[in-house]
Design a protein around this motif. Structure first.
Motif, PDB file in Angstrom:
ATOM      1  N   ILE A  64       0.880  -1.162   0.000  1.00  7.77           N
ATOM      2  CA  ILE A  64       0.000   0.000   0.000  1.00  7.77           C
ATOM      3  C   ILE A  64       0.917   1.210   0.000  1.00  7.77           C
ATOM      4  O   ILE A  64       1.589   1.489   0.990  1.00  7.77           O
ATOM      5  CB  ILE A  64      -0.944   0.008   1.214  1.00  7.77           C
ATOM      6  CG1 ILE A  64      -1.866  -1.210   1.181  1.00  7.77           C
ATOM      7  CG2 ILE A  64      -1.766   1.302   1.237  1.00  7.77           C
ATOM      8  CD1 ILE A  64      -2.798  -1.316   2.371  1.00  7.77           C
ATOM      9  N   SER A  65       0.994   1.897  -1.130  1.00  9.18           N
ATOM     10  CA  SER A  65       1.952   2.976  -1.279  1.00  9.18           C
ATOM     11  C   SER A  65       1.476   3.941  -2.352  1.00  9.18           C
ATOM     12  O   SER A  65       0.327   3.859  -2.810  1.00  9.18           O
ATOM     13  CB  SER A  65       3.336   2.402  -1.628  1.00  9.18           C
ATOM     14  OG  SER A  65       4.343   3.387  -1.487  1.00  9.18           O
ATOM     15  N   ILE A  90      -1.353   0.088  -4.930  1.00 13.68           N
ATOM     16  CA  ILE A  90      -0.510   1.277  -5.072  1.00 13.68           C
ATOM     17  C   ILE A  90      -1.305   2.362  -5.780  1.00 13.68           C
ATOM     18  O   ILE A  90      -1.898   2.133  -6.828  1.00 13.68           O
ATOM     19  CB  ILE A  90       0.777   0.961  -5.855  1.00 13.68           C
ATOM     20  CG1 ILE A  90       1.677   0.042  -5.027  1.00 13.68           C
ATOM     21  CG2 ILE A  90       1.516   2.247  -6.216  1.00 13.68           C
ATOM     22  CD1 ILE A  90       2.976  -0.332  -5.724  1.00 13.68           C
ATOM     23  N   THR A  91      -1.350   3.542  -5.195  1.00 11.59           N
ATOM     24  CA  THR A  91      -2.063   4.682  -5.765  1.00 11.59           C
ATOM     25  C   THR A  91      -1.145   5.449  -6.707  1.00 11.59           C
ATOM     26  O   THR A  91      -0.007   5.763  -6.356  1.00 11.59           O
ATOM     27  CB  THR A  91      -2.555   5.623  -4.650  1.00 11.59           C
ATOM     28  OG1 THR A  91      -3.427   4.906  -3.770  1.00 11.59           O
ATOM     29  CG2 THR A  91      -3.277   6.829  -5.230  1.00 11.59           C
ATOM     30  N   ARG A  92      -1.608   5.739  -7.902  1.00  5.75           N
ATOM     31  CA  ARG A  92      -0.864   6.575  -8.847  1.00  5.75           C
ATOM     32  C   ARG A  92      -1.392   8.000  -8.741  1.00  5.75           C
ATOM     33  O   ARG A  92      -2.586   8.251  -8.870  1.00  5.75           O
ATOM     34  CB  ARG A  92      -1.015   6.048 -10.280  1.00  5.75           C
ATOM     35  CG  ARG A  92      -0.565   4.611 -10.480  1.00  5.75           C
ATOM     36  CD  ARG A  92       0.914   4.401 -10.122  1.00  5.75           C
ATOM     37  NE  ARG A  92       1.811   5.243 -10.892  1.00  5.75           N
ATOM     38  CZ  ARG A  92       2.280   4.940 -12.104  1.00  5.75           C
ATOM     39  NH1 ARG A  92       1.925   3.803 -12.680  1.00  5.75           N
ATOM     40  NH2 ARG A  92       3.109   5.765 -12.736  1.00  5.75           N
ATOM     41  N   VAL A 124      -3.791   5.688   0.590  1.00  5.55           N
ATOM     42  CA  VAL A 124      -5.191   5.524   0.224  1.00  5.55           C
ATOM     43  C   VAL A 124      -5.560   4.052   0.324  1.00  5.55           C
ATOM     44  O   VAL A 124      -4.849   3.186  -0.190  1.00  5.55           O
ATOM     45  CB  VAL A 124      -5.452   6.038  -1.214  1.00  5.55           C
ATOM     46  CG1 VAL A 124      -6.899   5.772  -1.614  1.00  5.55           C
ATOM     47  CG2 VAL A 124      -5.122   7.524  -1.318  1.00  5.55           C
ATOM     48  N   LEU A 125      -6.676   3.777   1.010  1.00  7.79           N
ATOM     49  CA  LEU A 125      -7.238   2.430   1.048  1.00  7.79           C
ATOM     50  C   LEU A 125      -8.744   2.584   1.200  1.00  7.79           C
ATOM     51  O   LEU A 125      -9.220   3.145   2.195  1.00  7.79           O
ATOM     52  CB  LEU A 125      -6.653   1.618   2.214  1.00  7.79           C
ATOM     53  CG  LEU A 125      -7.071   0.144   2.273  1.00  7.79           C
ATOM     54  CD1 LEU A 125      -6.538  -0.617   1.061  1.00  7.79           C
ATOM     55  CD2 LEU A 125      -6.584  -0.506   3.567  1.00  7.79           C
ATOM     56  N   ASP A 126      -9.500   2.103   0.217  1.00 12.06           N
ATOM     57  CA  ASP A 126     -10.942   2.330   0.192  1.00 12.06           C
ATOM     58  C   ASP A 126     -11.726   1.422   1.129  1.00 12.06           C
ATOM     59  O   ASP A 126     -12.767   1.809   1.653  1.00 12.06           O
ATOM     60  CB  ASP A 126     -11.469   2.155  -1.237  1.00 12.06           C
ATOM     61  CG  ASP A 126     -10.921   3.208  -2.184  1.00 12.06           C
ATOM     62  OD1 ASP A 126     -10.636   4.313  -1.705  1.00 12.06           O
ATOM     63  OD2 ASP A 126     -10.769   2.908  -3.383  1.00 12.06           O
ATOM     64  N   ARG A 140       0.486   8.614   9.223  1.00 12.01           N
ATOM     65  CA  ARG A 140      -0.967   8.612   9.384  1.00 12.01           C
ATOM     66  C   ARG A 140      -1.589   7.621   8.418  1.00 12.01           C
ATOM     67  O   ARG A 140      -1.108   7.439   7.298  1.00 12.01           O
ATOM     68  CB  ARG A 140      -1.539  10.019   9.174  1.00 12.01           C
ATOM     69  CG  ARG A 140      -1.070  11.005  10.249  1.00 12.01           C
ATOM     70  CD  ARG A 140      -1.858  12.293  10.245  1.00 12.01           C
ATOM     71  NE  ARG A 140      -1.472  13.118  11.382  1.00 12.01           N
ATOM     72  CZ  ARG A 140      -2.001  13.012  12.591  1.00 12.01           C
ATOM     73  NH1 ARG A 140      -2.970  12.113  12.801  1.00 12.01           N
ATOM     74  NH2 ARG A 140      -1.608  13.776  13.585  1.00 12.01           N
ATOM     75  N   LEU A 141      -2.682   6.999   8.861  1.00 15.07           N
ATOM     76  CA  LEU A 141      -3.307   5.932   8.090  1.00 15.07           C
ATOM     77  C   LEU A 141      -4.776   6.238   7.836  1.00 15.07           C
ATOM     78  O   LEU A 141      -5.443   6.837   8.679  1.00 15.07           O
ATOM     79  CB  LEU A 141      -3.207   4.606   8.854  1.00 15.07           C
ATOM     80  CG  LEU A 141      -1.811   4.101   9.200  1.00 15.07           C
ATOM     81  CD1 LEU A 141      -1.913   2.875  10.096  1.00 15.07           C
ATOM     82  CD2 LEU A 141      -1.030   3.784   7.936  1.00 15.07           C
ATOM     83  N   PRO A 142      -5.309   5.790   6.692  1.00 14.50           N
ATOM     84  CA  PRO A 142      -6.746   5.920   6.468  1.00 14.50           C
ATOM     85  C   PRO A 142      -7.511   4.958   7.375  1.00 14.50           C
ATOM     86  O   PRO A 142      -6.951   3.965   7.874  1.00 14.50           O
ATOM     87  CB  PRO A 142      -6.899   5.529   4.990  1.00 14.50           C
ATOM     88  CG  PRO A 142      -5.729   4.662   4.706  1.00 14.50           C
ATOM     89  CD  PRO A 142      -4.606   5.184   5.550  1.00 14.50           C
ATOM     90  N   GLU A 143      -8.788   5.232   7.589  1.00 21.48           N
ATOM     91  CA  GLU A 143      -9.593   4.424   8.506  1.00 21.48           C
ATOM     92  C   GLU A 143      -9.636   2.960   8.097  1.00 21.48           C
ATOM     93  O   GLU A 143      -9.625   2.061   8.946  1.00 21.48           O
ATOM     94  CB  GLU A 143     -11.017   4.995   8.591  1.00 21.48           C
ATOM     95  CG  GLU A 143     -11.132   6.253   9.430  1.00 21.48           C
ATOM     96  CD  GLU A 143     -10.685   6.035  10.869  1.00 21.48           C
ATOM     97  OE1 GLU A 143     -10.993   4.956  11.422  1.00 21.48           O
ATOM     98  OE2 GLU A 143     -10.026   6.919  11.420  1.00 21.48           O
ATOM     99  N   ALA A 144      -9.691   2.685   6.786  1.00 21.35           N
ATOM    100  CA  ALA A 144      -9.745   1.296   6.335  1.00 21.35           C
ATOM    101  C   ALA A 144      -8.486   0.535   6.723  1.00 21.35           C
ATOM    102  O   ALA A 144      -8.532  -0.673   7.013  1.00 21.35           O
ATOM    103  CB  ALA A 144      -9.951   1.245   4.821  1.00 21.35           C
ATOM    104  N   ALA A 145      -7.354   1.220   6.741  1.00 20.67           N
ATOM    105  CA  ALA A 145      -6.107   0.571   7.151  1.00 20.67           C
ATOM    106  C   ALA A 145      -6.119   0.284   8.643  1.00 20.67           C
ATOM    107  O   ALA A 145      -5.674  -0.787   9.091  1.00 20.67           O
ATOM    108  CB  ALA A 145      -4.917   1.455   6.783  1.00 20.67           C
ATOM    109  N   ILE A 146      -6.625   1.217   9.443  1.00 16.63           N
ATOM    110  CA  ILE A 146      -6.701   1.004  10.892  1.00 16.63           C
ATOM    111  C   ILE A 146      -7.620  -0.179  11.203  1.00 16.63           C
ATOM    112  O   ILE A 146      -7.313  -1.025  12.051  1.00 16.63           O
ATOM    113  CB  ILE A 146      -7.179   2.289  11.591  1.00 16.63           C
ATOM    114  CG1 ILE A 146      -6.127   3.403  11.418  1.00 16.63           C
ATOM    115  CG2 ILE A 146      -7.430   2.030  13.078  1.00 16.63           C
ATOM    116  CD1 ILE A 146      -6.567   4.743  11.933  1.00 16.63           C
ATOM    117  N   THR A 147      -8.737  -0.265  10.495  1.00 19.15           N
ATOM    118  CA  THR A 147      -9.638  -1.407  10.664  1.00 19.15           C
ATOM    119  C   THR A 147      -8.931  -2.706  10.297  1.00 19.15           C
ATOM    120  O   THR A 147      -9.058  -3.728  10.994  1.00 19.15           O
ATOM    121  CB  THR A 147     -10.890  -1.232   9.794  1.00 19.15           C
ATOM    122  OG1 THR A 147     -11.574  -0.040  10.189  1.00 19.15           O
ATOM    123  CG2 THR A 147     -11.830  -2.422   9.936  1.00 19.15           C
TER     124      THR A 147
END
Length: 286
Positions: A64-65, A90-92, A124-126, A140-147
Motif C-alpha cells: 500500500i503505497s 498502489i495509488t498513482r 489511500v485504502l478504500d 498517518r493511516l486511512p480508517e480502512a487501514a486502521i480497521t
C-alpha cells in the motif's frame, strides 16, 4: 527451513522512494567543498526495503503505497511488479516524482534530503483488507487501514518520529539512534500512545550494540552476535523489520525473532557489499 507458516501473506504500508545516493570522498563539513566519486539511483524507502526482504524470505507481499504518474513512477511500478510485489493497492498520483538525495560519506554516515511534499504523501485504502500480518511505516493511516490492523493476527509498526496517528500494533520497532535522549520507558509510552493496549513488545536496535526488548515492565538485552563493517547501511533497519516479521510468523518468541532478524540483516548487508543484491540503476563519474 521455511515451513508453511513462513509463506504467509504480508501487507506492507509504506513509501517507495527514488533514492539518489551520492558517495562522497570525505565527511561533510560546514563550508567545505566536497567531491563525490559515484552516484547511484535506486528504489528505496521503508515500504520498499521491508517488503523486498519479506519477498526474499518467501512471503507474498502486497504494497500500500504511492507512485507518481510520470516516467519514473511508471518504471518503478513495472520494477515492483517484476520483483514479485502485488501492486494492486498502489495509488498513482498526478505529478512529477520527487527524488530523495542521500549523501553517504566514507564512514557510512548518511545525510538524507527529502522534500516536504514527498514526506507528506498520504496513503489511500478504500476498504479493509486481510492478511496474516501487516507492517506499517507511515505517520498517518486511512480508517480502512486502521480497521485492517485491528482485525489482523499480527501487526508490526515502525516507531514514527513526528505527527503520527494511531495504529493498532503488537510490536513496535525503533532505533535508539533516533531517540538518543529517551529512556526505554519513555519510548514505550510513545509507542503505547499510538498502538494502544494491543502493544506487547517494543524492540529497539542500536547499531552493533545489544538490542533492547521491553514489554512495559521488563527490559531484556539481546546481543548482536554477527558484526559487519560495510560502507552502505541504507535500508538495514527496514530489512531488520522484515526479518523480524518473518521470525514472528514462524512463531518464534520475540527475543529469538530479534536474533533471527539481526543475523539475516548482517548477511544481507554483506551480500549487498559484495554486489549480490543488485541496484536498479547506477551511474558514475568518469
Amino acid at each position: 527451513m521455511i515451513d508453511g507458516r513462513a509463506k504467509a501473506e504480508v501487507v506492507v504500508i509504506g513509501h517507495v522512494n527514488h533514492d539518489r545516493i551520492w558517495r562522497l570522498n570525505e565527511t561533510l563539513r560546514s563550508g567545505a567543498r566536497i567531491a563525490w566519486h559515484s552516484r547511484e539511483t535506486r528504489l528505496g524507502g521503508g515500504g520498499y526495503f521491508t517488503g523486498r526482504r519479506l519477498l526474499q524470505l518467501g512471503h507474498p507481499v502486497t504494497l500500500i503505497s504511492n507512485l507518481m504518474d510520470d516516467a519514473a513512477g511508471d518504471q518503478a511500478f513495472a520494477d515492483l511488479a517484476a520483483e514479485g510485489f502485488d501492486t494492486s493497492l498502489i495509488t498513482r498520483r498526478e505529478g512529477e516524482t520527487d527524488f530523495a538525495d542521500i549523501l553517504l560519506d566514507p564512514e557510512g554516515e548518511r545525510t538524507i534530503l527529502s522534500s516536504e511534499r514527498r514526506l507528506s504523501r498520504s496513503f489511500v485504502l478504500d476498504k479493509p483488507v486481510s492478511a496474516a500480518a501487516f507492517y506499517v511505516n507511515a505517520h498517518r493511516l486511512p480508517e480502512a487501514a486502521i480497521t485492517s490492523l485491528s482485525q489482523a493476527r499480527l501487526s508490526v509498526s515502525q516507531l514514527p518520529l513526528r505527527d503520527a496517528g494511531p495504529r493498532p500494533a503488537d510490536v513496535v520497532v525503533g532505533s535508539k539512534a533516533d531517540l538518543p535522549e529517551h529512556s526505554i520507558k519513555d519510548i514505550w509510552q510513545l509507542a503505547h500512545a499510538l498502538s494502544g493496549e494491543r502493544l506487547r513488545h517494543l524492540v529497539m536496535t542500536d547499531g552493533p550494540a545489544a538490542m533492547v526488548i521491553y514489554d512495559g515492565a521488563h527490559e531484556r538485552r539481546v546481543p548482536v552476535t554477527e558484526q559487519v563493517s560495510v560502507r552502505d547501511t541504507i535500508g538495514a533497519g527496514d530489512s531488520f523489520s522484515g526479518a523480524l516479521i518473518d521470525g514472528l510468523l514462524r512463531e518464534m518468541e520475540i527475543a529469538e525473532a530479534a536474533r533471527h532478524a539481526s543475523s539475516l540483516t548482517a548477511r544481507w548487508l554483506e551480500q549487498r557489499e559484495q554486489g549480490a543484491d543488485p541496484i536498479v540503476a547506477a551511474e558514475s563519474t568518469s
